[in-house]
Design a protein around this motif. Structure first.
Motif, PDB file in Angstrom:
ATOM      1  N   LEU A  71      51.687  41.707  39.290  1.00 15.04           N
ATOM      2  CA  LEU A  71      53.126  41.654  39.543  1.00 15.04           C
ATOM      3  C   LEU A  71      53.479  41.891  40.998  1.00 15.04           C
ATOM      4  O   LEU A  71      54.623  41.697  41.403  1.00 15.04           O
ATOM      5  N   GLY A  72      52.537  42.354  41.791  1.00 13.83           N
ATOM      6  CA  GLY A  72      52.772  42.594  43.208  1.00 13.83           C
ATOM      7  C   GLY A  72      51.492  42.352  43.982  1.00 13.83           C
ATOM      8  O   GLY A  72      50.406  42.336  43.416  1.00 13.83           O
ATOM      9  N   LEU A  73      51.633  42.150  45.286  1.00 18.37           N
ATOM     10  CA  LEU A  73      50.476  41.891  46.129  1.00 18.37           C
ATOM     11  C   LEU A  73      50.398  42.925  47.241  1.00 18.37           C
ATOM     12  O   LEU A  73      51.431  43.388  47.699  1.00 18.37           O
ATOM     13  N   PRO A  74      49.208  43.249  47.679  1.00 19.58           N
ATOM     14  CA  PRO A  74      47.948  42.864  47.063  1.00 19.58           C
ATOM     15  C   PRO A  74      47.710  43.626  45.766  1.00 19.58           C
ATOM     16  O   PRO A  74      48.202  44.739  45.596  1.00 19.58           O
ATOM     17  N   THR A  75      46.979  43.016  44.870  1.00 17.85           N
ATOM     18  CA  THR A  75      46.473  43.697  43.674  1.00 17.85           C
ATOM     19  C   THR A  75      44.959  43.543  43.700  1.00 17.85           C
ATOM     20  O   THR A  75      44.450  42.456  43.947  1.00 17.85           O
ATOM     21  N   ILE A  76      44.279  44.643  43.482  1.00 16.27           N
ATOM     22  CA  ILE A  76      42.817  44.649  43.429  1.00 16.27           C
ATOM     23  C   ILE A  76      42.427  45.027  42.005  1.00 16.27           C
ATOM     24  O   ILE A  76      42.924  46.023  41.472  1.00 16.27           O
ATOM     25  N   GLN A  77      41.565  44.229  41.396  1.00 25.38           N
ATOM     26  CA  GLN A  77      41.084  44.533  40.044  1.00 25.38           C
ATOM     27  C   GLN A  77      39.561  44.545  40.039  1.00 25.38           C
ATOM     28  O   GLN A  77      38.925  43.774  40.752  1.00 25.38           O
ATOM     29  N   VAL A  78      39.003  45.448  39.215  1.00 24.96           N
ATOM     30  CA  VAL A  78      37.557  45.524  39.054  1.00 24.96           C
ATOM     31  C   VAL A  78      37.235  45.191  37.594  1.00 24.96           C
ATOM     32  O   VAL A  78      37.805  45.785  36.677  1.00 24.96           O
ATOM     33  N   TYR A  79      36.338  44.226  37.409  1.00 25.61           N
ATOM     34  CA  TYR A  79      35.911  43.795  36.079  1.00 25.61           C
ATOM     35  C   TYR A  79      34.444  44.130  35.879  1.00 25.61           C
ATOM     36  O   TYR A  79      33.634  43.939  36.782  1.00 25.61           O
TER      37      TYR A  79
END
Length: 107
Positions: free
Chosen positions: A73-81
């Motif tokens: 929903l906002g930047l930056p977004t960091i995701q770990v999978y």
């Protein structure tokens, strides 16, 4: 080893969700100032830890589907999978120590 590669809506499932290694995804856009601050940090982490973790970035301007599906929903977004599952997520620019801490257990 390392370096951050681009991922797209078309190859997100294959390169992120089906990856044998943990994956850090950086959602960004060219108009996003904080994204430009985070990018060199992720590059540094990729250079140091790219043998154990895959680092990718996704341009949300040209790839709108995956960010929408992953609640970006906002930047930056960091995701770990890990193993195809979202295990950590951060919104906004974060320091190197915070981002390194997010992947520490996978190193």
């Amino acid at each position: 080893m390392g370096a951050v590669s681009d991922v797209t809506d078309a190859d997100f499932e294959e390169r992120v969700l089906k990856s044998d290694k943990p994956v850090m995804v950086d959602y960004w856009a060219d108009w996003c100032g904080p994204c430009k601050q985070v990018s060199p940090i992720i590059e540094e982490l990729a250079e140091a830890h790219g043998d154990k973790i895959t680092f990718v970035k996704m341009d949300t301007n040209t790839n709108p589907v995956t960010p929408a599906n992953n609640h970006v929903l906002g930047l930056p977004t960091i995701q770990v999978y890990v193993g195809g599952e979202l295990v950590k997520a951060f919104k906004g620019a974060k320091s190197k120590s915070v981002l390194k801490g997010a992947i520490e257990e996978y190193l």
